[in-house]
Design a protein around this motif. Structure first.
Motif, PDB file in Angstrom:
ATOM      1  N   LEU A  12       0.842  -1.187   0.000  1.00  0.00           N
ATOM      2  CA  LEU A  12       0.000   0.000   0.000  1.00  0.00           C
ATOM      3  C   LEU A  12       0.881   1.242   0.000  1.00  0.00           C
ATOM      4  CD1 LEU A  12      -2.883   1.154   0.210  1.00  0.00           C
ATOM      5  CD2 LEU A  12      -2.667   0.996   2.694  1.00  0.00           C
ATOM      6  N   VAL A  13       0.966   1.923  -1.156  1.00  0.00           N
ATOM      7  CA  VAL A  13       1.811   3.106  -1.288  1.00  0.00           C
ATOM      8  C   VAL A  13       1.070   4.168  -2.102  1.00  0.00           C
ATOM      9  CG1 VAL A  13       3.976   1.848  -1.148  1.00  0.00           C
ATOM     10  CG2 VAL A  13       2.901   2.184  -3.369  1.00  0.00           C
ATOM     11  N   PHE A  14       1.547   5.382  -1.968  1.00  0.00           N
ATOM     12  CA  PHE A  14       1.071   6.503  -2.779  1.00  0.00           C
ATOM     13  C   PHE A  14       2.268   7.384  -3.090  1.00  0.00           C
ATOM     14  CE2 PHE A  14      -0.554  10.760  -3.489  1.00  0.00           C
ATOM     15  CZ  PHE A  14      -1.583  10.515  -4.389  1.00  0.00           C
ATOM     16  N   PRO A  15       2.460   7.780  -4.375  1.00  0.00           N
ATOM     17  CA  PRO A  15       1.642   7.508  -5.564  1.00  0.00           C
ATOM     18  C   PRO A  15       1.644   6.023  -5.938  1.00  0.00           C
ATOM     19  CG  PRO A  15       3.203   9.310  -5.918  1.00  0.00           C
ATOM     20  CD  PRO A  15       3.602   8.644  -4.655  1.00  0.00           C
ATOM     21  N   PRO A  16       0.605   5.574  -6.652  1.00  0.00           N
ATOM     22  CA  PRO A  16       0.507   4.149  -7.008  1.00  0.00           C
ATOM     23  C   PRO A  16       1.606   3.724  -7.970  1.00  0.00           C
ATOM     24  CG  PRO A  16      -1.178   5.439  -8.137  1.00  0.00           C
ATOM     25  CD  PRO A  16      -0.536   6.361  -7.152  1.00  0.00           C
ATOM     26  N   GLN A  17       1.961   2.459  -7.863  1.00  0.00           N
ATOM     27  CA  GLN A  17       2.974   1.884  -8.744  1.00  0.00           C
ATOM     28  C   GLN A  17       2.279   1.193  -9.917  1.00  0.00           C
ATOM     29  OE1 GLN A  17       5.025  -0.718  -6.060  1.00  0.00           O
ATOM     30  NE2 GLN A  17       6.115   0.947  -5.019  1.00  0.00           N
ATOM     31  N   GLY A  18       1.997   1.953 -10.953  1.00  0.00           N
ATOM     32  CA  GLY A  18       1.282   1.398 -12.092  1.00  0.00           C
ATOM     33  C   GLY A  18      -0.219   1.431 -11.870  1.00  0.00           C
ATOM     34  N   LEU A  19      -0.953   0.740 -12.710  1.00  0.00           N
ATOM     35  CA  LEU A  19      -2.410   0.731 -12.665  1.00  0.00           C
ATOM     36  C   LEU A  19      -2.906  -0.699 -12.808  1.00  0.00           C
ATOM     37  CD1 LEU A  19      -5.061   2.365 -12.584  1.00  0.00           C
ATOM     38  CD2 LEU A  19      -4.951   2.469 -15.083  1.00  0.00           C
ATOM     39  N   SER A  20      -3.743  -1.124 -11.856  1.00  0.00           N
ATOM     40  CA  SER A  20      -4.276  -2.479 -11.893  1.00  0.00           C
ATOM     41  C   SER A  20      -5.566  -2.542 -11.086  1.00  0.00           C
ATOM     42  CB  SER A  20      -3.270  -3.476 -11.320  1.00  0.00           C
ATOM     43  OG  SER A  20      -3.836  -4.768 -11.238  1.00  0.00           O
ATOM     44  N   PHE A  21      -6.480  -3.438 -11.520  1.00  0.00           N
ATOM     45  CA  PHE A  21      -7.742  -3.649 -10.803  1.00  0.00           C
ATOM     46  C   PHE A  21      -7.719  -4.945  -9.994  1.00  0.00           C
ATOM     47  CE2 PHE A  21      -8.931  -0.850 -14.291  1.00  0.00           C
ATOM     48  CZ  PHE A  21      -9.729   0.086 -13.652  1.00  0.00           C
ATOM     49  N   ARG A  22      -6.554  -5.570  -9.861  1.00  0.00           N
ATOM     50  CA  ARG A  22      -6.514  -6.881  -9.230  1.00  0.00           C
ATOM     51  C   ARG A  22      -6.804  -6.819  -7.739  1.00  0.00           C
ATOM     52  NH1 ARG A  22      -0.995  -8.911  -7.430  1.00  0.00           N
ATOM     53  NH2 ARG A  22       0.366  -7.095  -7.288  1.00  0.00           N
ATOM     54  N   TRP A  23      -6.504  -5.702  -7.093  1.00  0.00           N
ATOM     55  CA  TRP A  23      -6.780  -5.611  -5.665  1.00  0.00           C
ATOM     56  C   TRP A  23      -8.264  -5.436  -5.406  1.00  0.00           C
ATOM     57  CZ3 TRP A  23      -2.983  -7.612  -3.368  1.00  0.00           C
ATOM     58  CH2 TRP A  23      -1.684  -7.424  -3.818  1.00  0.00           C
TER      59      TRP A  23
END
Length: 259
Positions: A36-47
């Motif tokens: 869990l980090v911000f800014p996000p590392q890439g883009l994904s809907f898996r979570w």
């Protein structure tokens, strides 16, 4: 700086302060990384998909729904007659009764949870589910009384008196005249109580136990052992659910008239 420029800047700063964390959580829930980090590392809907695959989330969601719906319904069963009595009759110590009914809102949730645990659950051996149900009902009851009272204050009492003069009993006038006219207020109280109960943390934290936890408590426990973005995804989904409920209530019931 002129007042015409200062006011929009202050308003913008306040809005960013209020809704900024929400956007951060949404962005973190779409991260492709493993933590869990911000800014996000890439883009994904898996979570977001994983949220529906965690068994404890499904079980605690069902428990939270049971408590929110059942507890709010029980609070309305108790709160509607109480609101009617307080609004229509000059009861002895009426203001004192209002204050006592409102006490779960005034007293911090941690104190309420600790008091219930120490003086009711432990001495009388009350089960976890029953204790949570009673606690959530007590927490929602003030909202039911206050919202329904506001709806009753907007209803002309002579409509009920006219029904009685035409031969209807007091009980019949209540069910045939009063209830239909305060239906929107009751629905608004139910929605407010549902959202309040579903998102309740301090009281549930004290009363939850092995195998019986609400969704917010389960999320806290999950973060103690796992720090992936699935909790952020679940938080975003719950936030969207709450926003959708309130927006629909405002659209069809005029929610802001009662709260």
């Amino acid at each position: 700086m002129t007042p015409r420029l200062f006011t929009p800047l202050v308003l913008t700063a306040v809005l960013l302060f209020l809704i900024g964390p929400f956007f951060i959580i949404v962005a973190a829930s779409l991260s492709a990384g493993e933590t869990l980090v911000f800014p996000p590392q890439g883009l994904s809907f898996r979570w977001i998909v994983k949220v529906f695959e965690v068994p404890s989330f499904r079980e605690s969601f069902a428990m939270s729904m049971f408590l929110a719906i059942g507890g709010t319904f029980a609070a309305l069963v108790l709160g509607v007659p109480a609101a009617y009595a307080l609004s229509r009759y000059k009861l002895p110590f009426g203001e004192t009764i209002r204050t006592i009914v409102s006490s779960p809102i005034i007293v911090p949730g941690i104190i309420v949870g600790l008091a219930l645990l120490r003086y009711i659950v432990v001495p009388f051996g009350v089960g976890i589910t029953a204790a949570l149900f009673v606690a959530h009902t007590a927490l929602v009851l003030p909202y039911a009384v206050r919202v329904v009272s506001a709806s009753l204050n907007n209803l002309r009492s002579d409509m009920e008196e006219a029904a009685v003069l035409l031969g209807c009993s007091r009980l019949g006038a209540f069910f045939r005249v009063v209830l239909p006219n305060i239906r929107s207020g009751i629905l608004a109280a139910f929605i407010l109580g549902f959202v309040t109960s579903f998102n309740q943390v301090p009281v549930s934290l004290f009363l939850s136990g092995p195998g019986v936890r609400t969704l917010p408590i389960d999320m806290l426990s999950y973060m103690e052992i796992t720090y992936d973005p699935s909790v952020a995804a679940l938080s975003a989904l719950l936030a969207f659910m709450s926003m959708a409920i309130v927006m629909l209530a405002e659209r069809f019931l005029g929610f802001s008239r009662y709260v």
